[in-house]
Design an enzyme around this catalytic site. Structure first.
Site, mmCIF file in Angstrom:
data_model
loop_
_atom_site.group_PDB
_atom_site.id
_atom_site.type_symbol
_atom_site.label_atom_id
_atom_site.label_comp_id
_atom_site.label_asym_id
_atom_site.label_seq_id
_atom_site.Cartn_x
_atom_site.Cartn_y
_atom_site.Cartn_z
ATOM 1 N N ASP A 217 0.711 -1.306 0.095
ATOM 2 C CA ASP A 217 -0.048 -0.039 -0.116
ATOM 3 C C ASP A 217 0.898 1.313 0.071
ATOM 4 O OD1 ASP A 217 -1.835 -1.885 0.310
ATOM 5 O OD2 ASP A 217 -3.152 -0.876 1.728
ATOM 6 N N GLU B 121 -3.632 -7.394 13.391
ATOM 7 C CA GLU B 121 -3.143 -7.088 11.852
ATOM 8 C C GLU B 121 -1.840 -6.605 11.737
ATOM 9 O OE1 GLU B 121 -4.648 -4.364 7.957
ATOM 10 O OE2 GLU B 121 -5.215 -3.797 10.092
#
Length: 836
Positions: free
Chosen positions: A582, A806
């Site tokens: 990302d 995460e």
């Protein structure tokens, strides 16, 4: 993972408009569905080509549009009807609805679904909080599967305020329709010795799509005796909700019952429908105790009372039983298949009560024994608490496997990168997908590059499940060999994604991590794996060929991720979502001159794996193509020429870049990007982090390589990548470290510790620590220290919060991002097992 696309990035307005129509249940274009959408796209292409005056362009573009939404012609990797109860009866039923706290369905395009909701009565003023779908911020937690074998058994613990719920299921094979199964739901107070025991309602429901027939039989006071049913896939079946009991006891416990029967409003609307109907007060009157009020469903079991005349024709049924009583208690739901009951010389005893208890205990014992035999954590000296963490990591991943079916939205590659494409997205053909998911609460759907890491864990436990998952993913290939990196299939999955993020772009790739479990298959020598790879090879080859050809860079043996964000004035560094990393910093000014190091390494790994597979399969033509490519990509001279940055002392991306960029406040726009001097120029990108390590991470370097030492230097340096909690994604010395990418875009891959890349790093250090070479001793030492840091921090955070996360902070180790995240963070199990 390109998760940031949904969090932080908009899509073309037209794409959002199309997505909204699909989300409402309509076709991409009125009156056309998938075919109409393609024709509309073609018309748009014709108009565009005429306006541009490009002779013949529209024919080429129309061809691209059509191929983008056409399934690949290669034979499927899985047998026909591989998900049916005839071919795979043991997998037909499962907890394939990962986004709900507890539910099951069949692996079918038109499934029969079951689920659980609950509410604590009187805990808050007004309507009680109804729990159903896993939500990031609903206050429930920790929760997760304590045991789950991916097949026939599971036990989950859920903490909800003062309540502790235990949900268990077990399946029993038999017959031709997937066999029988039973649930047990136990609700207890969180704290022992609680004087004021709460009143709790459980809601057990069944949902059909219109083809199954449900016939409820009601007893006294609104209690369902059973629900009979029939469908073509399930034959005859029956649900029975057993009378509640005290936990561990057989004596019935007084309960109040309500029932509700309606047309199926659509799966995303089930929760709201039940909330809206909890509007009538009833009395719960146990003998010898004071009555208590509770909100219940004012339902009826008369067919004519289900709604307005004609409602629900072909729409299916929604049948729900509410059971209200004081904690503590246990309730059992039993599903019995007619063919399973008729399969033997005598009827099977109902899987309930003591028989269910025995089955659950037997499966739990078998799970523990199989777990230790597979991963040998006890033998390696890990504590009982660490062993429990490993079991939770595996179980949460297996319990997050879902079965999805539907149509995605695809925007074709028109060959005009960076230009506005005046065409609509089109509907991909209806496809099934059997896959693990990254997070039940935040990402309950399939992600391509996550799934390769998921299957590294699943494969060690059950190779059959991995073959099923890989076969389904390869079934998503379009005619060009492209697979969309995020799969939003079906109403339930679509309801969790903003409409503007539903569209997948057929020019954008994703790291080919599915080849990681393929490589493990090649090493394992399992005949079933080899037979699968033989069937799957044409699709694997088509997928990889599309990747390395479509993402080719500006010079031979260079590669460039298509789909970088444009250099908008609000972005510090345009993101590269297809890379999965990302917001990891790339060249400051996106251009076609970029060379991306991580992508080159992924292509090198893919070429190596598929060349080996082609050779073993005797695929001479493919081997002749892939062998030389693999050899060229693994040549260190070529890698050095394109990616070694002498001025940085590490491997790096190359592109039009300057470090003189920063976000500065500029009212009223807010934060805007300011570019200073020196001006951007073609050079190596100074962004030390995960990307810099990729030649080592994917074990592409020779153990005697002169480049391995400098990579170990930056890896081990606390000023750069080393932290007490794992390797940072971006060096603490980088100007981008911890920096926002925009006013509303916090850092994601700019310093945080991620388990998937730390797993690759540990595998590489283990690899180089076991090979003769000048760096062997140092790699082995770093491996031992990094493994202790990673396992220790994941365990500490799990102990403190009850969740796998995460990502983890490189500053204090705390869990960050979404939770539970039992996708690739479950790799901590393989780290504990030292299985790379």
């Amino acid at each position: 993972m390109a998760r940031g696309e949904r969090r932080r990035r908009g899509a073309p307005a037209e794409g959002a408009r199309i997505a909204e129509r699909v989300a409402r249940g309509g076709p991409a274009r009125r009156g056309g569905g998938a075919r109409g959408s393609v024709w509309r796209m073609a018309l748009g292409v014709v108009v565009l080509s005429l306006a541009l005056g490009l002779s013949g362009y529209w024919l080429l573009a129309w061809h691209r549009v059509r191929r983008a939404v056409t399934l690949h012609s290669a034979p499927p990797a899985l047998p026909p009807d591989s998900s049916s109860p005839v071919v795979a009866p043991d997998l037909f039923w499962g907890t394939y609805r990962p986004h709900v706290y507890f539910g099951m369905k069949t692996r079918s395009p038109k499934p029969l679904l079951t689920g659980l909701m609950w509410a604590q009565q009187g805990a808050t003023p007004g309507t009680p909080k109804l729990r159903h779908t896993c939500e990031q911020g609903d206050g429930v937690g920790p929760y997760g599967w304590e045991f789950h074998d991916g097949l026939s058994f599971g036990r989950q613990q859920i903490q909800d305020g003062a309540l502790r719920l235990t949900t268990e299921f077990v399946k029993r094979p038999g017959g031709q329709h997937g066999g029988d199964w039973s649930w047990r739901v136990t609700v207890e107070p969180q704290a022992s010795g609680t004087s004021a025991l709460p009143l709790v309602s459980l809601f057990f429901y069944v949902v059909t799509d219109g083809k199954e027939v449900l016939v409820p039989e009601v007893g006294a006071k609104g209690q369902l005796k059973f629900i009979s049913g029939h469908s073509s896939e399930l034959g005859d079946f029956r649900f029975t909700l057993m009378p509640p009991t005290h936990p561990g006891d057989t004596a019935p416990k007084y309960s109040s019952y309500n029932v509700f029967w309606s047309s199926n409003p659509g799966l995303p609307l089930l929760t709201e429908m039940v909330k809206s109907r909890l509007n009538s007060w009833f009395q719960h009157r146990p003998p010898g105790a004071s009555p208590e009020r509770y909100l219940g469903l004012p339902g009826s079991l008369k067919w004519e009372d289900r709604g307005p005349s004609g409602q629900g024709q072909g729409q299916g049924q929604f049948l729900i039983q509410q059971v209200t009583l004081k904690v503590p208690f246990s309730v059992e739901l039993v599903f019995e298949s007619g063919s399973a009951q008729a399969g033997g010389s005598q009827a099977l005893a109902r899987l309930a009560g003591s028989l269910l208890t025995q089955a659950l205990e037997s499966h739990a014992k078998a799970f523990r024994e199989r777990f230790e035999k597979t991963f040998q954590l006890k033998k390696k000296g890990l504590s009982s608490e660490e062993q429990a963490l490993g079991q939770v990591a595996l179980s949460g991943l297996l319990g997050g496997i879902g079965y999805f079916y539907g149509q995605g939205l695809v925007l074709a590659d028109m060959g005009i990168e960076g230009s506005e494409q005046k065409v609509d997205p089109a509907l991909f053909p209806p496809v099934p997908l059997f896959t693990a998911v990254p997070s039940r609460s935040f990402f309950p759907r399939g992600f391509l590059w996550d799934e390769g890491f998921h299957q590294l864990v699943v494969q060690r436990w059950d190779p059959c499940l991995t073959r099923e998952a890989l076969g389904h993913w390869l079934g998503l290939l379009n005619a060009d060999g492209w697979i969309g990196r995020e799969q939003v299939l079906g109403d339930e999955a679509r309801a969790r994604v903003p409409p503007e993020f539903l569209v997948q772009r057929a020019a954008h790739a994703n790291p080919p991590t599915l080849l990681l479990p393929v490589a493990h298959m090649l090493e394992g020598g399992d005949p079933a794996d080899f037979a699968f790879l033989r069937r799957a090879f044409p699709r694997l080859h088509a997928w990889f060929s599309w990747l390395y050809k479509s993402q080719a860079g500006p010079v031979p043996l260079s590669y460039r991720w298509r789909g970088r964000d444009p250099a908008l004035p609000t972005l510090l560094n345009p993101k590269t979502l297809p890379s999965g990393l990302d917001d990891y910093p790339r060249a400051s000014h996106p251009s076609a001159s970029e060379r991306h190091l991580d992508l080159r390494c992924w292509v090198a790994l893919g070429a190596r794996v598929l060349a080996q597979l082609a050779e073993q399969l005797g695929e001479a033509e493919a081997a002749a193509e892939l062998g030389p490519l693999a050899a060229s990509l693994e040549t260190e001279e070529s890698l050095d020429e394109l990616h070694w940055a002498p001025e940085l002392g590490v491997f790096a991306d190359f592109g039009n870049h300057t470090k003189a960029v920063q976000l500065k406040p500029r009212p009223p726009q807010g934060l805007v990007r300011v570019v200073g001097r020196p001006h951007p120029r073609l050079q190596y990108v100074d962004a030390l982090g995960y990307v810099s390590l990729f030649p080592m991470l994917l074990r592409l370097l020779d153990p005697n390589s002169s480049r391995l030492g400098p990579l170990l230097d930056v890896l081990a340096d606390s000023r750069h990548l080393w932290s007490p909690f794992g390797l940072r994604s971006l060096a603490a010395s980088s100007p981008f470290y911890g920096q926002r990418n925009s006013e509303h875009d916090p850092p994601y891959w700019r310093g945080a510790v991620w388990l998937n890349v730390n797993y690759l790093a540990l595998g590489a250090l283990y690899h180089y620590g076991h090979l003769e070479g000048p760096h062997r001793a140092r790699a082995a030492k770093l491996y031992s220290e990094l493994r202790a840091n990673v396992v220790g921090n994941v365990w500490q955070q799990y102990k403190a919060t009850g969740f796998l996360w995460e990502q983890y902070s490189d500053r204090d180790g705390r869990g960050m991002g979404c939770r539970p995240f039992q996708g690739w963070t479950s790799l901590v199990l393989l780290v504990m097992a030292e299985d790379y």
